[in-house]
Write a protein that holds these residues in place. Structure first.
Motif, PDB file in Angstrom:
ATOM      1  N   GLY A   1       0.827  -1.201   0.000  1.00 22.87           N
ATOM      2  CA  GLY A   1       0.000   0.000   0.000  1.00 22.87           C
ATOM      3  C   GLY A   1       0.857   1.245   0.000  1.00 22.87           C
ATOM      4  N   PHE A   2       0.543   2.186  -0.888  1.00 18.44           N
ATOM      5  CA  PHE A   2       1.304   3.428  -1.011  1.00 18.44           C
ATOM      6  C   PHE A   2       0.479   4.608  -0.548  1.00 18.44           C
TER       7      PHE A   2
ATOM      8  N   ASP B   1       5.201   4.869   2.769  1.00 17.66           N
ATOM      9  CA  ASP B   1       4.790   6.277   2.751  1.00 17.66           C
ATOM     10  C   ASP B   1       5.955   7.135   3.206  1.00 17.66           C
ATOM     11  N   ASN B   2       5.818   8.444   3.042  1.00 16.25           N
ATOM     12  CA  ASN B   2       6.800   9.372   3.581  1.00 16.25           C
ATOM     13  C   ASN B   2       6.210  10.147   4.754  1.00 16.25           C
ATOM     14  N   ASP B   3       5.059   9.698   5.240  1.00 14.37           N
ATOM     15  CA  ASP B   3       4.370  10.381   6.337  1.00 14.37           C
ATOM     16  C   ASP B   3       4.122   9.386   7.470  1.00 14.37           C
TER      17      ASP B   3
ATOM     18  N   PHE C   1       2.156  11.246  -3.335  1.00 13.55           N
ATOM     19  CA  PHE C   1       2.874  10.013  -3.032  1.00 13.55           C
ATOM     20  C   PHE C   1       2.355   8.818  -3.822  1.00 13.55           C
ATOM     21  N   GLY C   2       1.064   8.562  -3.778  1.00 16.90           N
ATOM     22  CA  GLY C   2       0.527   7.436  -4.551  1.00 16.90           C
ATOM     23  C   GLY C   2       0.752   7.616  -6.041  1.00 16.90           C
TER      24      GLY C   2
END
Length: 160
Positions: free
Chosen positions: A7-8, A32-34, A105-106
Motif C-alpha cells: 500500500g502506497f 509512505d513518507n508520512d 505520493f501514490g
C-alpha cells in the motif's frame, strides 16, 4: 503461494487495514513518507521513504503549482530509498499494488516503484495494481495527476 500486498500513501495504508481486518491471506507492506499514515497501519512491514521530504503548507494552498514537482520528488525519494521494498518482495510470487491516485505520493511513487520492481526481477511474478481515482470534489488538479499516473502504469504494463 506467497502473496504480498503493498500500500502506497494514506489511501494505500487504509486499504491495507481493511484487508487485514477481513483476514486476507498475504504479507502486507505499507510505504509512505508520512509517519502519520504509517503509525495506524497494521501492515506486517512499514517502510518510511524520505521522511524529510515535505510539501510546505503554502504549497498545499496552491496545488496547481505543487503536484507535478511533488510527484517527481516523491518518485526520486523512492528511487533513493526503495531498496528495502525490493528486498521485502524478493520471494513474492504474486504482488498487489494499492494506492489512491491524485496526490503526490501514490501518484508519484507507485508507477516508479512498480517499474523498478518489474525491471529488477529475474522472474516476473503475477502483478496487479489496484488504484482509486480522486473524488470529483477534489478538483481537476488531482484528476489530472491521477490520469498522468495511470498513463505511467500503462507504460509499465506494455514494457513486458
Amino acid at each position: 503461494m506467497n502473496t504480498a500486498v503493498i500500500g502506497f500513501g494514506g489511501a494505500g495504508c487504509r486499504v491495507l487495514n481493511l484487508l487485514i481486518a477481513q483476514g486476507f491471506p498475504a504479507d502486507f507492506i505499507a510505504v509512505d513518507n508520512d509517519v502519520r499514515s504509517l503509525c495506524p497501519c497494521f501492515a506486517h512491514r512499514k517502510i518510511l521513504i524520505d521522511p524529510d521530504y515535505k510539501i510546505k503548507a503554502m504549497d498545499r494552498l496552491d496545488p496547481e503549482h505543487i503536484f507535478p514537482p511533488a510527484m517527481r520528488d516523491a518518485a526520486n525519494s523512492f528511487l533513493a530509498g526503495g531498496a528495502s521494498l525490493r528486498d521485502a518482495l524478493q520471494n513474492a510470487e504474486k504482488t498487489i499494488w494499492v494506492a489512491g491516485l491524485g496526490g503526490s505520493f501514490g501518484s508519484g511513487v507507485l508507477p516508479v516503484a512498480l517499474n523498478d520492481f518489474i525491471h529488477c526481477r529475474e522472474t516476473n511474478p503475477e502483478t496487479v495494481a489496484a488504484v482509486s481515482l480522486p473524488f470529483s470534489w477534489q478538483g481537476p488538479v488531482h484528476r489530472n495527476n491521477a490520469h498522468l499516473a495511470l498513463r505511467k502504469l500503462a507504460e509499465n504494463g506494455q514494457s513486458n
